[in-house]
Scaffold this active site. Structure first.
Site, mmCIF file in Angstrom:
data_model
loop_
_atom_site.group_PDB
_atom_site.id
_atom_site.type_symbol
_atom_site.label_atom_id
_atom_site.label_comp_id
_atom_site.label_asym_id
_atom_site.label_seq_id
_atom_site.Cartn_x
_atom_site.Cartn_y
_atom_site.Cartn_z
ATOM 1 C CE LYS A 151 -4.429 -1.637 1.566
ATOM 2 N NZ LYS A 151 -5.561 -1.538 2.438
ATOM 3 C CE LYS A 187 -6.415 -6.976 -2.145
ATOM 4 N NZ LYS A 187 -7.020 -6.826 -0.819
ATOM 5 C CE LYS A 204 -13.482 -2.696 0.588
ATOM 6 N NZ LYS A 204 -12.313 -2.774 1.463
HETATM 7 N N1 AQP Z 1 -9.465 -9.632 -4.357
HETATM 8 C C1 AQP Z 1 -9.785 -10.305 -3.257
HETATM 9 N N2 AQP Z 1 -9.905 -11.632 -3.300
HETATM 10 C C2 AQP Z 1 -10.240 -12.343 -2.191
HETATM 11 N N3 AQP Z 1 -10.469 -11.764 -0.980
HETATM 12 C C3 AQP Z 1 -10.365 -10.437 -0.899
HETATM 13 N N4 AQP Z 1 -10.525 -9.563 0.106
HETATM 14 C C4 AQP Z 1 -10.299 -8.301 -0.330
HETATM 15 N N5 AQP Z 1 -9.995 -8.317 -1.641
HETATM 16 C C5 AQP Z 1 -10.022 -9.626 -2.023
HETATM 17 C C6 AQP Z 1 -10.903 -9.955 1.456
HETATM 18 O O1 AQP Z 1 -12.017 -9.167 1.845
HETATM 19 C C7 AQP Z 1 -11.955 -8.959 3.247
HETATM 20 C C8 AQP Z 1 -12.140 -7.511 3.551
HETATM 21 O O2 AQP Z 1 -11.091 -6.770 3.064
HETATM 22 P P1 AQP Z 1 -10.851 -5.309 3.631
HETATM 23 O O3 AQP Z 1 -11.780 -4.388 3.017
HETATM 24 O O4 AQP Z 1 -10.874 -5.309 5.105
HETATM 25 O O5 AQP Z 1 -9.370 -5.012 3.245
HETATM 26 P P2 AQP Z 1 -8.541 -5.297 1.986
HETATM 27 O O6 AQP Z 1 -8.042 -6.692 2.032
HETATM 28 O O7 AQP Z 1 -7.508 -4.227 1.970
HETATM 29 O O8 AQP Z 1 -9.586 -5.167 0.791
HETATM 30 P P3 AQP Z 1 -9.513 -4.249 -0.464
HETATM 31 O O9 AQP Z 1 -10.720 -4.484 -1.282
HETATM 32 O O10 AQP Z 1 -8.192 -4.446 -1.133
HETATM 33 O O11 AQP Z 1 -9.615 -2.821 0.169
HETATM 34 P P4 AQP Z 1 -8.702 -1.564 0.020
HETATM 35 O O12 AQP Z 1 -8.579 -1.347 -1.462
HETATM 36 O O13 AQP Z 1 -9.410 -0.477 0.734
HETATM 37 O O14 AQP Z 1 -7.396 -1.915 0.665
HETATM 38 C C9 AQP Z 1 -10.602 -9.483 3.732
HETATM 39 O O15 AQP Z 1 -10.788 -10.749 4.312
HETATM 40 C C10 AQP Z 1 -9.818 -9.598 2.468
HETATM 41 O O16 AQP Z 1 -8.836 -10.604 2.557
#
Ligand code: AQP
Length: 328
Positions: free
Chosen positions: A111, A193, A196
Site C-alpha cells: 500500500k 489483487k 476496492k
Molecule cells: N481480491 C480479493 N480476493 C479475495 N479476498 C479479498 N478480500 C479483499 N480483496 C479480495 C478480502 O475481503 C476482506 C475484507 O477486506 P478489507 O476491506 O478489510 O481489506 P482489503 O483486504 O484491503 O480489501 P480491499 O478491497 O483491497 O480494500 P482496500 O482497497 O481499501 O485496501 C478481507 O478478508 C480480504 O482478505
C-alpha cells in the site's frame, strides 16, 4: 459454540473479491459458529476518507451483508467505532508489537510502495488494531482472503506473547481461507489483487455496479493469446481468474468448466461468465434495495454493538487487571 470473527473496511464500494474471498464464507459459517462481523471503519481511516462517502459506504456494507443472507439473529453485526474497546486494546497491543514485525507486513509494503509522503502511522500499526478486533472476542477462527492471512498470523503471535507475559488472557485464533477464490485478481491486471481502492474501475466488479456494466467489464477482461480455456495461473492468470469467479458464483468445478469450454474461444467463455455475474448482481441488488427501504439497519447495528460491547468490556477489564491498570 466456537466463535468466528471478521470485518471489512468501508473504504470504497465492495468488490466481487470481497464477496468471494470473505463474505461468502461468513454466510456459510453462521450456522456453525457464534459470529461477530463488523464494519472496520477505524481501519478505513488509515488512509484518507471523505466522511460523507465513508458514511454511505458503511450503510451500503451493512445492507449488502444482510442481502447476502447474514442473519442478525445469528450474527452480531456492528460498527467497529461503536465499541470503544477496539481502540483501547489496539493501543495495548501496539505497545507489545515490534517494529520489525510491522516492517515485514506485505500489505503495508504494497500500500505504500508508490507513496512517499503522508503515510499515516495508523496504516503502519493497522495489524495491531486488527489483532485487537480479533482478540477482544476470543475468536477461534477468522475467515479472510489470502492478503489478510499474514495479519492473522501476527495476531496469533501477539496473543501468545501476551499470554506468556501476563498469564492466559487471549484465545489464539486460526485464519480460514476459501478453497477457491481466496485471491480474486484485477480484471485489467491479473497479477494484482482486485481491490476496492483500485483507481481503474474497469479492474473491479463492484457489487453495486449496474449488472450490464459488470458484464461488459468481464467481456473486456485482460486474458492472453494462448486461446485455450484452462487453469494455468502462471501463463494464463486472466483466464484462471475468470474460471475462479465463475466457479465461486455457480458452484461448477474448474474441471467441469474447462471441459465445457474445450475447443471454444474466449468470447464464448467470457459471455458465459458475464451472464453469471450479471444475474448474480441483479438478484443481490434487488435484495439490497429492499433492505435499505425496510429501515432495519439502525436497529441491527444497535443490537450488534450492545452484544459485542458487553463481551469487549469484560475482556478489557481482564486485560487491564493483568497490566496493573485496575487499582480497585
Ligand atoms: N481480491 C480479493 N480476493 C479475495 N479476498 C479479498 N478480500 C479483499 N480483496 C479480495 C478480502 O475481503 C476482506 C475484507 O477486506 P478489507 O476491506 O478489510 O481489506 P482489503 O483486504 O484491503 O480489501 P480491499 O478491497 O483491497 O480494500 P482496500 O482497497 O481499501 O485496501 C478481507 O478478508 C480480504 O482478505
Amino acid at each position: 459454540m466456537k466463535r468466528c470473527l471478521s470485518g471489512i473496511q468501508p473504504s470504497g464500494q465492495l468488490t466481487l473479491g470481497n464477496y468471494i474471498g470473505a463474505i461468502r464464507q461468513f454466510v456459510q459459517l453462521q450456522d456453525e459458529y457464534e459470529m461477530f462481523i463488523f464494519i472496520a471503519n477505524m481501519h478505513a481511516i488509515t488512509v484518507a476518507q471523505d466522511p460523507k462517502k465513508l458514511k454511505a459506504n458503511t450503510k451500503d456494507l451493512v445492507a449488502l451483508y444482510l442481502a447476502f443472507g447474514l442473519d442478525p439473529s445469528k450474527v452480531n453485526l456492528f460498527v467497529q467505532s461503536d465499541v470503544v474497546q477496539h481502540a483501547e486494546l489496539g493501543w495495548v497491543l501496539n505497545c507489545h508489537t515490534y517494529m520489525g514485525e510491522l516492517n515485514r507486513m506485505t500489505q503495508f509494503k504494497d500500500k505504500t510502495a508508490k507513496k512517499e509522503t503522508n503515510i499515516s502511522a495508523g496504516l503502519y500499526t493497522y495489524p495491531s488494531l486488527m489483532a485487537a478486533d480479533i482478540l477482544l472476542y476470543d475468536a477461534d477462527v477468522v475467515p479472510v482472503g489470502v492478503d489478510q492471512k499474514q495479519h492473522v498470523e501476527l495476531t496469533r503471535d501477539l496473543a501468545q506473547r501476551f499470554n506468556n507475559l501476563y498469564g492466559e488472557t487471549f484465545v489464539v485464533p486460526e485464519p480460514v481461507t476459501a478453497k477457491i477464490g481466496a485471491k480474486v485478481m484485477s480484471l485489467q491486471n491479473p497479477e494484482k489483487k482486485m481491490s476496492k481502492s483500485d483507481e481503474n474501475p474497469k479492474a473491479c466488479i463492484y457489487l453495486l455496479d449496474e449488472p450490464k456494466v459488470a458484464r461488459k467489464k468481464i467481456m473486456s477482461a485482460v486474458t492472453d493469446s494462448i486461446g485455450i480455456v484452462q487453469y494455468d495461473l502462471e501463463n494464463q492468470p486472466g483466464v484462471s481468474n475468470l474460471l475462479t469467479i465463475q466457479s465461486s458464483l455457480s458452484g461448477e468445478s474448474i474441471d467441469e468448466l474447462v471441459a465445457k469450454f474445450e475447443g471454444k474461444g474466449y468470447g464464448d467463455f467470457k459471455g458465459y461468465v458475464g451472464d453469471t455475474v450479471e444475474a448474480f448482481l441483479s438478484d443481490l441488488q434487488e435484495k439490497y434495495r429492499a433492505i435499505l427501504q425496510s429501515g432495519e439497519i439502525e436497529s441491527v447495528l444497535e443490537q450488534g454493538a450492545k452484544n459485542a460491547g458487553n463481551i469487549a468490556f469484560k475482556k478489557m477489564r481482564k486485560v487491564k487487571k493483568k497490566l496493573g491498570f485496575q487499582l480497585f
